[in-house]
Design an enzyme around this catalytic site. Structure first.
Site, PDB file in Angstrom:
ATOM      1  N   ALA A 113       0.822  -1.213   0.000  1.00 58.65           N
ATOM      2  CA  ALA A 113       0.000   0.000   0.000  1.00 58.65           C
ATOM      3  C   ALA A 113       0.852   1.257   0.000  1.00 58.65           C
ATOM      4  O   ALA A 113       0.462   2.285  -0.545  1.00 58.65           O
ATOM      5  CB  ALA A 113      -0.920   0.002   1.222  1.00 58.65           C
TER       6      ALA A 113
ATOM      7  N   GLU B 143       3.533   2.165  -6.996  1.00 54.82           N
ATOM      8  CA  GLU B 143       4.338   1.678  -8.117  1.00 54.82           C
ATOM      9  C   GLU B 143       3.832   2.195  -9.465  1.00 54.82           C
ATOM     10  O   GLU B 143       4.584   2.299 -10.426  1.00 54.82           O
ATOM     11  CB  GLU B 143       4.338   0.146  -8.121  1.00 54.82           C
ATOM     12  CG  GLU B 143       5.363  -0.491  -9.052  1.00 54.82           C
ATOM     13  CD  GLU B 143       6.783  -0.352  -8.532  1.00 54.82           C
ATOM     14  OE1 GLU B 143       7.703  -0.470  -9.339  1.00 54.82           O
ATOM     15  OE2 GLU B 143       6.965  -0.110  -7.339  1.00 54.82           O
TER      16      GLU B 143
ATOM     17  N   ASP C  37       8.886  36.964 -31.429  1.00 58.42           N
ATOM     18  CA  ASP C  37       9.063  37.640 -32.701  1.00 58.42           C
ATOM     19  C   ASP C  37       7.725  38.267 -33.101  1.00 58.42           C
ATOM     20  O   ASP C  37       6.680  37.962 -32.526  1.00 58.42           O
ATOM     21  CB  ASP C  37       9.521  36.631 -33.759  1.00 58.42           C
ATOM     22  CG  ASP C  37      10.029  37.308 -35.017  1.00 58.42           C
ATOM     23  OD1 ASP C  37      10.158  38.538 -35.018  1.00 58.42           O
ATOM     24  OD2 ASP C  37      10.271  36.593 -36.001  1.00 58.42           O
TER      25      ASP C  37
ATOM     26  N   ASN D 183      -3.093   5.888   0.220  1.00 52.12           N
ATOM     27  CA  ASN D 183      -2.226   4.829   0.738  1.00 52.12           C
ATOM     28  C   ASN D 183      -1.876   5.055   2.204  1.00 52.12           C
ATOM     29  O   ASN D 183      -1.844   4.123   3.008  1.00 52.12           O
ATOM     30  CB  ASN D 183      -0.948   4.742  -0.089  1.00 52.12           C
ATOM     31  CG  ASN D 183      -1.212   4.264  -1.508  1.00 52.12           C
ATOM     32  OD1 ASN D 183      -2.354   3.979  -1.857  1.00 52.12           O
ATOM     33  ND2 ASN D 183      -0.183   4.192  -2.320  1.00 52.12           N
TER      34      ASN D 183
ATOM     35  N   GLU E 115      -4.700   4.018   4.462  1.00 50.65           N
ATOM     36  CA  GLU E 115      -4.752   2.570   4.667  1.00 50.65           C
ATOM     37  C   GLU E 115      -3.758   2.145   5.748  1.00 50.65           C
ATOM     38  O   GLU E 115      -4.076   1.322   6.628  1.00 50.65           O
ATOM     39  CB  GLU E 115      -4.442   1.847   3.355  1.00 50.65           C
ATOM     40  CG  GLU E 115      -5.492   2.065   2.270  1.00 50.65           C
ATOM     41  CD  GLU E 115      -5.011   1.616   0.903  1.00 50.65           C
ATOM     42  OE1 GLU E 115      -3.971   0.940   0.839  1.00 50.65           O
ATOM     43  OE2 GLU E 115      -5.664   1.952  -0.110  1.00 50.65           O
TER      44      GLU E 115
ATOM     45  N   THR F 178      -9.023  -0.574  -6.970  1.00 52.77           N
ATOM     46  CA  THR F 178      -9.926   0.586  -6.967  1.00 52.77           C
ATOM     47  C   THR F 178      -9.194   1.928  -7.017  1.00 52.77           C
ATOM     48  O   THR F 178      -9.688   2.884  -7.599  1.00 52.77           O
ATOM     49  CB  THR F 178     -10.837   0.554  -5.724  1.00 52.77           C
ATOM     50  OG1 THR F 178     -10.017   0.504  -4.548  1.00 52.77           O
ATOM     51  CG2 THR F 178     -11.737  -0.658  -5.763  1.00 52.77           C
ATOM     52  N   ASP F 179      -7.998   2.026  -6.420  1.00 59.16           N
ATOM     53  CA  ASP F 179      -7.294   3.317  -6.382  1.00 59.16           C
ATOM     54  C   ASP F 179      -6.760   3.753  -7.741  1.00 59.16           C
ATOM     55  O   ASP F 179      -6.711   4.938  -8.051  1.00 59.16           O
ATOM     56  CB  ASP F 179      -6.115   3.248  -5.400  1.00 59.16           C
ATOM     57  CG  ASP F 179      -6.582   3.286  -3.959  1.00 59.16           C
ATOM     58  OD1 ASP F 179      -7.799   3.403  -3.752  1.00 59.16           O
ATOM     59  OD2 ASP F 179      -5.739   3.193  -3.056  1.00 59.16           O
TER      60      ASP F 179
END
Length: 853
Positions: A280, A284, A326, A660, A663, A691-692
């Site tokens: 968690a 990654e 310019d 994270n 959790e 789910t995240d």
């Protein structure tokens, strides 16, 4: 091996079966492409599908999951081991899909960048893609062009080529078309040009002899192997970020295990939970999601005619606070036409503008060349009743001195019978300095000071109207030599109108509102520059303007430079110094350019912006970004998109880390309080890996809000997460944790739920709180409904899909048994709803009170 440098031009043309005046036909081109293939040197090495699949099993998360599966097998928990194996495979599938999509997006971006070259085919000068060149093509190039293939020179005009990319020699090589007696080294082949080198002066015509892997640079590429794909700089930061989180995870796991041993917690359960917490804590998927976010934003920019060449530029775009732009074609339409001419000799002025010209026009179509020269040819053709071709055919071109920024003039020499004529066009002041006479119809008269002052006054008058002014002059000579520096005969002035783009004024105002300073840097007359600046509301009537000849970079000039709005008659060298000056004052500088001499300034700028329509290939190669429509508004759109991309990346990083961390806090806090297991290991894995990821991916594809461009520029080097963002992450995580543990405790103590039901309440409360969490990222100054997060359609789809996954997990056997879920009463669902919505209310209340951003 064939050595064209030792052959005469005629023998090379005969060998390649091509006519030097008409080039190849369409049929011959197709036949030779079939025989020789495309003119491609090397390809970017990308992983195959199997390589991507294998890579999914070579990361920290999979290693931890394999350890967890091994522990399950060690304790003979086969069901748990199979469930973890399913999670590993599911994680690999999601990673494979995301990385494949990222690769497709990046390949789509690469395909947008296709350099063009000029060739003669069927007797007409046309633009083609560099990869379409074949041996036998007649390749025309001029200052600023990249050479598209190895070619033998047929004709040269003051041609010099920078071959440092091949030979390492930084001094440009002067070229000729004469045959070499013997074969020599690459650096001494003065009658050849090579792919990848750049033309720094003059122009030339050559016949292509080698393409693709048969070119000199192709041989080098074969020796080096295939090119490696560019690594995204942001991904390097995110990878370092992930490694830091691994260390933090160890710090969290150690006290968790120690506390478990003190409380005599089941060892197997404790190890499984510790590994789940480690999974968690490691986001990654950050690099892959970042790649998709970058690629998605860059593809959106490509639809706005903005091609981002270097991925690092996306990070810098949002911090840009000075734009050196310019005028011609960027702030103006680049649709030039002659508005007014001040004529000394009508016929002679027409003749000079037609002869001193490298553009080609064929009945209004197939226009090739500089827009100014194209406009001049149209003017001559219209004034001469379509008799342009016959006028040009009366003379044979012998030689040319190309336009250069230091002389601001171009000269050609033509012959007709025994008569030789030098024709010159350029900036009025520079041409006048070389004139001794002026022609009043058929009479040539001395150009005294009074007459010189008259022509300068006419130039100022035209310039104040916003016209680009060119002077024309000529000289009849006895010998074919380009001695320009004396005794020219002035024949008149031409004023070309290039109207301001209609959308520029709004874009300028958006820049001002966003804290971005826009400064005009042009080689044009100061009055022309001021006229355009006023029309686009960039400056007022009293705008402070600095002429190039007065530009100084000493300390006592700092105030003037910082207050200047317009720099006129500026050389490319001064552009480079201006970039360096503003950078030294702490600014993040975007610089536009189109010429070969602009390349150093483009390379030095934080964001080098090349022009796609009128820019040279050398300028494009030096740039970070190419405007395919040359429009200033596209720069503003790119800056806005750059800010959106960075905000998106920041949002999904904040989202993932706070989810994270919540959790981890839920499980570790319950362990310290000896409350049992509010979350099971497989539940943590399900939340983190299933789910995240979808809401995070959706946040990375946000479209931004209307106020995005109004944000103040980001400080260059600012980290993805500032101290304020870390504070928000911690506060978000603690609030979510408190609500989840509160629901868990209430169901257990008040509702008298059993351990499984209480666990289910905690699981679903956390899951839905995380799905709602993206709306906590809405800034306190943003409209609660009209903002980039609420208006992100991807996010709503991701929330709906993740909700469906949760419902499936809670009702479908055997998934519900694996996750330890069972049917929940209506009262507990009400509790879950309150617990998951409460963080949203608390967080936005804190934002309204000014305690959170």
């Amino acid at each position: 091996m064939y050595q064209p440098e030792t052959q005469t031009v005629d023998s090379v043309l005969e060998e390649l079966k091509v006519d030097a005046s008409t080039g190849l036909t369409s049929k011959e081109v197709l036949e030779r492409q079939s025989e020789y293939g495309l003119n491609i040197v090397s390809s970017i090495r990308t992983r195959s599908s199997w390589g991507i699949i294998i890579a999914q099993f070579r990361n920290t998360i999979v290693l931890l999951l394999v350890v967890a599966m091994g522990v399950s097998l060690l304790f003979e928990d086969i069901v748990e081991a199979l469930a973890i194996l399913a999670v590993i495979l599911l994680n690999a599938l999601i990673g494979f899909i995301l990385e494949t999509q990222a690769n497709r997006s990046m390949n789509a971006l690469k395909s947008l960048e296709q350099p063009e070259v000029k060739v003669i085919r069927g007797g007409i000068l046309v633009h083609v893609l560099m990869e379409e060149l074949v041996p036998g093509d007649l390749l025309f190039f001029e200052a600023g062009d990249l050479v598209g293939a190895d070619a033998r020179l047929i004709r040269v005009n003051s041609l010099e080529v920078n071959e440092s990319s091949l030979t390492g020699e930084s001094v440009p090589v002067e070229k000729h078309n004469k045959r070499l007696e013997t074969s020599v080294g690459l650096g001494d082949q003065a009658n050849m040009v090579f792919r990848g080198t750049s033309v720094t002066r003059g122009n030339g015509l050559a016949v292509v002899v080698f393409t693709g892997k048969d070119t000199e640079i192709g041989h080098i590429a074969l020796m080096m192997g295939k090119a490696q794909a560019e690594e995204i700089p942001l991904n390097r930061k995110l990878n370092r970020f992930s490694k830091t989180l691994i260390g933090l995870t160890v710090l969290i796991m150690v006290p968790f295990v120690v506390m478990g041993l003190i409380q005599s917690t089941d060892f197997y359960s404790m190890i499984e939970t510790a590994i789940a917490l480690a999974v968690a804590a490691i986001p990654e998927g950050l690099p892959i999601v970042a790649t998709i976010a970058l690629a998605s934003g860059m593809l959106k920019l490509s639809k706005r005619k903005v091609l981002v060449r270097k991925l690092a530029a996306v990070e810098t775009l949002g911090g840009t606070n000075v734009i050196l732009t310019d005028k011609t074609g960027t702030l103006t339409e680049n649709q030039l036409e002659v508005e007014e001419a001040v004529i000394a000799s009508r016929d002679k002025l027409m003749e000079v503008m037609a002869l001193c010209n490298n553009a080609t026009v064929s009945n209004g179509a197939n226009e090739v060349g500089d827009p100014v020269e194209v406009a001049l040819l149209h003017w001559v053709e219209k004034t001469q009743n379509g008799d342009l071709r016959s006028l040009q055919n009366q003379w044979s071109k012998l030689d040319e001195i190309p336009f250069e920024s230091d002389t601001r003039m171009m000269a050609t020499i033509h012959a007709r019978e025994n008569l030789y004529q030098i024709s010159v066009k350029g900036a009025t002041a520079d041409v006048l300095s070389e004139c001794r006479y002026y022609q009043a119809e058929d009479q040539i008269m001395a150009l005294d000071n009074e007459q010189a002052e008259y022509w300068q006054e006419q130039t100022v008058r035209l310039s104040k109207r916003g016209l680009k002014v060119l002077a024309g002059a000529y000289k009849i000579i006895d010998k074919p030599t380009l001695e320009v520096k004396k005794d020219l005969v002035l024949v008149g002035l031409v004023g070309l109108l290039d109207p301001a783009r209609p959308d520029v004024a709004q874009a300028i105002q958006e820049c001002k509102n966003a804290g971005i300073r826009v400064i005009m840097v042009t080689g044009d007359h100061p009055e022309t520059a001021k006229s355009i600046a006023q029309k686009i509301r960039m400056t007022d009537v009293d705008a402070y303007t600095i002429h190039g000849q007065d530009l100084r970079f000493s300390d006592n000039e700092d105030v003037d430079l910082m207050n200047a709005s317009i720099y006129s008659r500026v050389t490319p060298e001064q552009k480079l110094k201006l970039v360096e000056y503003y950078q030294s004052q702490g600014h993040v500088v975007a610089m536009t350019g189109d010429g070969v001499n602009d390349a150093p300034a483009l390379k030095k700028a934080d964001i080098g912006v090349a022009m796609g329509l009128r820019g040279t290939e050398v300028a494009k190669e030096a740039s970070d970004m190419i405007l395919q429509d040359d429009s200033f508004s596209s720069i503003v759109a790119a800056i806005k998109q750059g800010r959106i991309i960075f905000n998106n990346i920041r949002n999904f990083v904040i989202y993932l880390l706070s989810c994270n961390l919540s959790e981890i806090l839920v499980v570790s806090s319950a362990a310290f309080l000896n409350w049992g297991s509010p979350l099971l290991p497989l539940q943590i894995l399900f939340l983190n890996l299933v789910t995240d990821v979808f809401p995070a991916l959706a946040l990375g594809m946000g479209q931004g809000g209307k106020k995005t461009i109004l944000q103040q520029p980001r400080v260059l080097g600012e980290p993805i997460l500032t101290k304020g963002h870390w504070k928000s992450i911690i506060v978000y995580a603690f609030i979510i944790t408190a609500c989840v543990l509160g629901s868990f405790f209430y169901s257990w103590e008040v509702e008298n739920s059993n351990a499984t039901q209480a666990n289910n309440v905690a699981f679903f409360t956390l899951a839905f709180a995380q799905l709602i969490h993206p709306f906590n990222l809405i800034g306190r100054d943003e409209n609660p409904v009209k903002n980039g997060i609420v208006r992100n359609p991807h996010l709503w789809v991701a929330i709906a899909f993740s909700t469906l996954l949760l419902l499936v997990a809670g009702t479908i056997n055997p998934l519900d048994r694996l996750l330890g879920l069972e049917p929940i009463s209506r009262e507990l669902w009400v509790l879950i709803g309150i617990g998951s919505l409460l963080p949203l209310a608390i967080i936005h209340l804190l934002k309204r009170l000014g305690l959170l951003n």
